[in-house]
Design a protein around this motif. Structure first.
Motif, PDB file in Angstrom:
ATOM      1  N   PRO A 115       0.805  -1.230   0.000  1.00 38.24           N
ATOM      2  CA  PRO A 115       0.000   0.000   0.000  1.00 38.24           C
ATOM      3  C   PRO A 115       0.837   1.279   0.000  1.00 38.24           C
ATOM      4  N   ARG A 116       1.938   1.301   0.739  1.00 35.42           N
ATOM      5  CA  ARG A 116       2.776   2.507   0.788  1.00 35.42           C
ATOM      6  C   ARG A 116       3.341   2.811  -0.594  1.00 35.42           C
ATOM      7  N   LEU A 117       3.800   1.785  -1.311  1.00 35.02           N
ATOM      8  CA  LEU A 117       4.328   1.973  -2.657  1.00 35.02           C
ATOM      9  C   LEU A 117       3.214   2.415  -3.603  1.00 35.02           C
ATOM     10  N   ALA A 118       2.043   1.800  -3.491  1.00 36.16           N
ATOM     11  CA  ALA A 118       0.912   2.184  -4.348  1.00 36.16           C
ATOM     12  C   ALA A 118       0.542   3.654  -4.132  1.00 36.16           C
ATOM     13  N   ARG A 119       0.540   4.108  -2.869  1.00 32.75           N
ATOM     14  CA  ARG A 119       0.237   5.530  -2.591  1.00 32.75           C
ATOM     15  C   ARG A 119       1.308   6.438  -3.188  1.00 32.75           C
ATOM     16  N   ALA A 120       2.568   6.048  -3.062  1.00 36.72           N
ATOM     17  CA  ALA A 120       3.665   6.854  -3.622  1.00 36.72           C
ATOM     18  C   ALA A 120       3.546   6.937  -5.148  1.00 36.72           C
ATOM     19  N   ILE A 121       3.241   5.832  -5.781  1.00 34.00           N
ATOM     20  CA  ILE A 121       3.071   5.820  -7.236  1.00 34.00           C
ATOM     21  C   ILE A 121       1.903   6.733  -7.618  1.00 34.00           C
ATOM     22  N   GLY A 122       0.795   6.606  -6.903  1.00 33.69           N
ATOM     23  CA  GLY A 122      -0.369   7.452  -7.176  1.00 33.69           C
ATOM     24  C   GLY A 122      -0.048   8.931  -7.046  1.00 33.69           C
ATOM     25  N   ARG A 123       0.696   9.291  -6.018  1.00 38.40           N
ATOM     26  CA  ARG A 123       1.080  10.705  -5.834  1.00 38.40           C
ATOM     27  C   ARG A 123       1.996  11.171  -6.957  1.00 38.40           C
ATOM     28  N   CYS A 124       2.937  10.334  -7.367  1.00 38.31           N
ATOM     29  CA  CYS A 124       3.838  10.714  -8.458  1.00 38.31           C
ATOM     30  C   CYS A 124       3.082  10.908  -9.771  1.00 38.31           C
ATOM     31  N   LEU A 125       2.015  10.142  -9.967  1.00 36.56           N
ATOM     32  CA  LEU A 125       1.272  10.190 -11.222  1.00 36.56           C
ATOM     33  C   LEU A 125       0.132  11.214 -11.219  1.00 36.56           C
ATOM     34  N   GLU A 126       0.068  12.041 -10.208  1.00 37.26           N
ATOM     35  CA  GLU A 126      -0.942  13.110 -10.198  1.00 37.26           C
ATOM     36  C   GLU A 126      -0.750  13.988 -11.431  1.00 37.26           C
ATOM     37  N   ARG A 127      -1.841  14.313 -12.094  1.00 37.91           N
ATOM     38  CA  ARG A 127      -1.764  15.172 -13.274  1.00 37.91           C
ATOM     39  C   ARG A 127      -1.292  16.577 -12.892  1.00 37.91           C
ATOM     40  N   ASP A 128      -1.735  17.067 -11.737  1.00 34.47           N
ATOM     41  CA  ASP A 128      -1.356  18.387 -11.244  1.00 34.47           C
ATOM     42  C   ASP A 128       0.001  18.263 -10.546  1.00 34.47           C
ATOM     43  N   PRO A 129       1.051  18.903 -11.065  1.00 31.37           N
ATOM     44  CA  PRO A 129       2.381  18.732 -10.465  1.00 31.37           C
ATOM     45  C   PRO A 129       2.471  19.216  -9.018  1.00 31.37           C
ATOM     46  N   THR A 130       1.618  20.121  -8.599  1.00 32.27           N
ATOM     47  CA  THR A 130       1.670  20.593  -7.209  1.00 32.27           C
ATOM     48  C   THR A 130       1.165  19.536  -6.236  1.00 32.27           C
ATOM     49  N   ARG A 131       0.506  18.506  -6.731  1.00 29.59           N
ATOM     50  CA  ARG A 131       0.013  17.420  -5.875  1.00 29.59           C
ATOM     51  C   ARG A 131       1.005  16.264  -5.779  1.00 29.59           C
ATOM     52  N   ARG A 132       2.070  16.340  -6.562  1.00 26.86           N
ATOM     53  CA  ARG A 132       3.139  15.334  -6.487  1.00 26.86           C
ATOM     54  C   ARG A 132       4.074  15.684  -5.335  1.00 26.86           C
ATOM     55  N   PRO A 133       4.897  14.736  -4.915  1.00 26.00           N
ATOM     56  CA  PRO A 133       5.920  15.088  -3.918  1.00 26.00           C
ATOM     57  C   PRO A 133       6.776  16.234  -4.477  1.00 26.00           C
ATOM     58  N   ALA A 134       7.288  17.068  -3.606  1.00 29.82           N
ATOM     59  CA  ALA A 134       8.083  18.226  -4.030  1.00 29.82           C
ATOM     60  C   ALA A 134       9.511  17.842  -4.393  1.00 29.82           C
ATOM     61  N   SER A 135       9.962  16.675  -3.932  1.00 30.98           N
ATOM     62  CA  SER A 135      11.344  16.265  -4.177  1.00 30.98           C
ATOM     63  C   SER A 135      11.457  14.751  -4.050  1.00 30.98           C
ATOM     64  N   PHE A 136      12.590  14.230  -4.486  1.00 29.62           N
ATOM     65  CA  PHE A 136      12.840  12.807  -4.308  1.00 29.62           C
ATOM     66  C   PHE A 136      13.049  12.482  -2.836  1.00 29.62           C
ATOM     67  N   ALA A 137      13.535  13.437  -2.077  1.00 31.37           N
ATOM     68  CA  ALA A 137      13.681  13.229  -0.627  1.00 31.37           C
ATOM     69  C   ALA A 137      12.300  13.038   0.004  1.00 31.37           C
ATOM     70  N   GLU A 138      11.329  13.844  -0.406  1.00 34.78           N
ATOM     71  CA  GLU A 138       9.972  13.686   0.123  1.00 34.78           C
ATOM     72  C   GLU A 138       9.391  12.339  -0.295  1.00 34.78           C
ATOM     73  N   LEU A 139       9.644  11.935  -1.529  1.00 34.82           N
ATOM     74  CA  LEU A 139       9.188  10.626  -1.989  1.00 34.82           C
ATOM     75  C   LEU A 139       9.830   9.527  -1.145  1.00 34.82           C
ATOM     76  N   GLY A 140      11.115   9.668  -0.861  1.00 35.93           N
ATOM     77  CA  GLY A 140      11.807   8.696  -0.013  1.00 35.93           C
ATOM     78  C   GLY A 140      11.199   8.617   1.373  1.00 35.93           C
ATOM     79  N   GLU A 141      10.835   9.769   1.923  1.00 36.94           N
ATOM     80  CA  GLU A 141      10.181   9.796   3.238  1.00 36.94           C
ATOM     81  C   GLU A 141       8.835   9.085   3.186  1.00 36.94           C
ATOM     82  N   MET A 142       8.086   9.289   2.098  1.00 34.55           N
ATOM     83  CA  MET A 142       6.790   8.604   1.951  1.00 34.55           C
ATOM     84  C   MET A 142       6.974   7.092   1.972  1.00 34.55           C
ATOM     85  N   LEU A 143       8.029   6.631   1.342  1.00 29.24           N
ATOM     86  CA  LEU A 143       8.269   5.191   1.257  1.00 29.24           C
ATOM     87  C   LEU A 143       8.870   4.635   2.535  1.00 29.24           C
TER      88      LEU A 143
END
Length: 186
Positions: A115-143
């Motif tokens: 589920p954590r990976l699925a949520r991270a993938i979903g956030r990365c694939l948001e059409r609106d870039p402001t809804r994506r993680p702001a950085s790879f560090a933030e993505l790493g924290e999500m995971l």
């Protein structure tokens, strides 16, 4: 880590070394050659557009960290589903699909996805870039965020990789890379 916008992240642009390390052989090349993407350039092969963020097409924006995060999510989605997230048989269909198609939740196609990976993938694939993680560090924290046992497992894995890397020879064997890539990472 190098703070380079890659601009062309895709499975075909990721090289796995014999040691299991991922190498991006030509970082930043596509944004230099094609700083703006869009419908005027729809004549390329369809797979060229598989990991291109919607805002790069619609607004002609330049590649940035958030468009690379979109591509990262699309690569993960593709690896789990066995196909790119946007369907289309032509470059134009892929460009339009990036603007209009709803990307299926990866857990519908790959139900064993954590589920954590699925949520991270979903956030990365948001059409609106402001809804994506702001950085790879933030993505790493999500995971990485999670139960203490999960954090301990991640730490053990990192320590094991660092130990293996320290034991590896100091010179990287680049014989498996194309000659142009050898010069770029030398």
């Amino acid at each position: 880590r190098a703070k380079i916008v890659y601009g062309d992240l895709s499975p075909r642009q990721i090289v796995l070394t014999p040691a299991g390390t991922a190498v991006l052989p030509m970082p930043g090349l596509r944004p230099i050659v094609r700083p703006v993407e869009g419908y005027a350039d729809a004549g390329l092969l369809p797979e060229v557009y598989d990991y291109l963020a919607a805002e790069r097409i619609a607004a002609g924006t330049r590649a940035d960290v958030r468009s690379d995060l979109y591509a990262c999510g699309a690569v993960w989605w593709h690896l789990l589903a066995g196909r790119p997230p946007i369907a289309g048989a032509s470059g134009l269909a892929k460009l339009r699909g990036a603007q209009t198609q709803k990307i299926i939740d990866i857990q519908q196609l790959a139900p064993d996805t954590p589920p954590r990976l699925a949520r991270a993938i979903g956030r990365c694939l948001e059409r609106d870039p402001t809804r994506r993680p702001a950085s790879f560090a933030e993505l790493g924290e999500m995971l990485a965020a999670g139960a203490p046992e999960a954090r301990k497992a991640v730490v053990r894995s990192i320590v094991r990789q660092q130990t293996q890397a320290a034991a590896a020879p100091a010179v990287l064997d680049r014989s498996w890379l194309p000659s142009a890539s050898k010069r770029l990472i030398a």
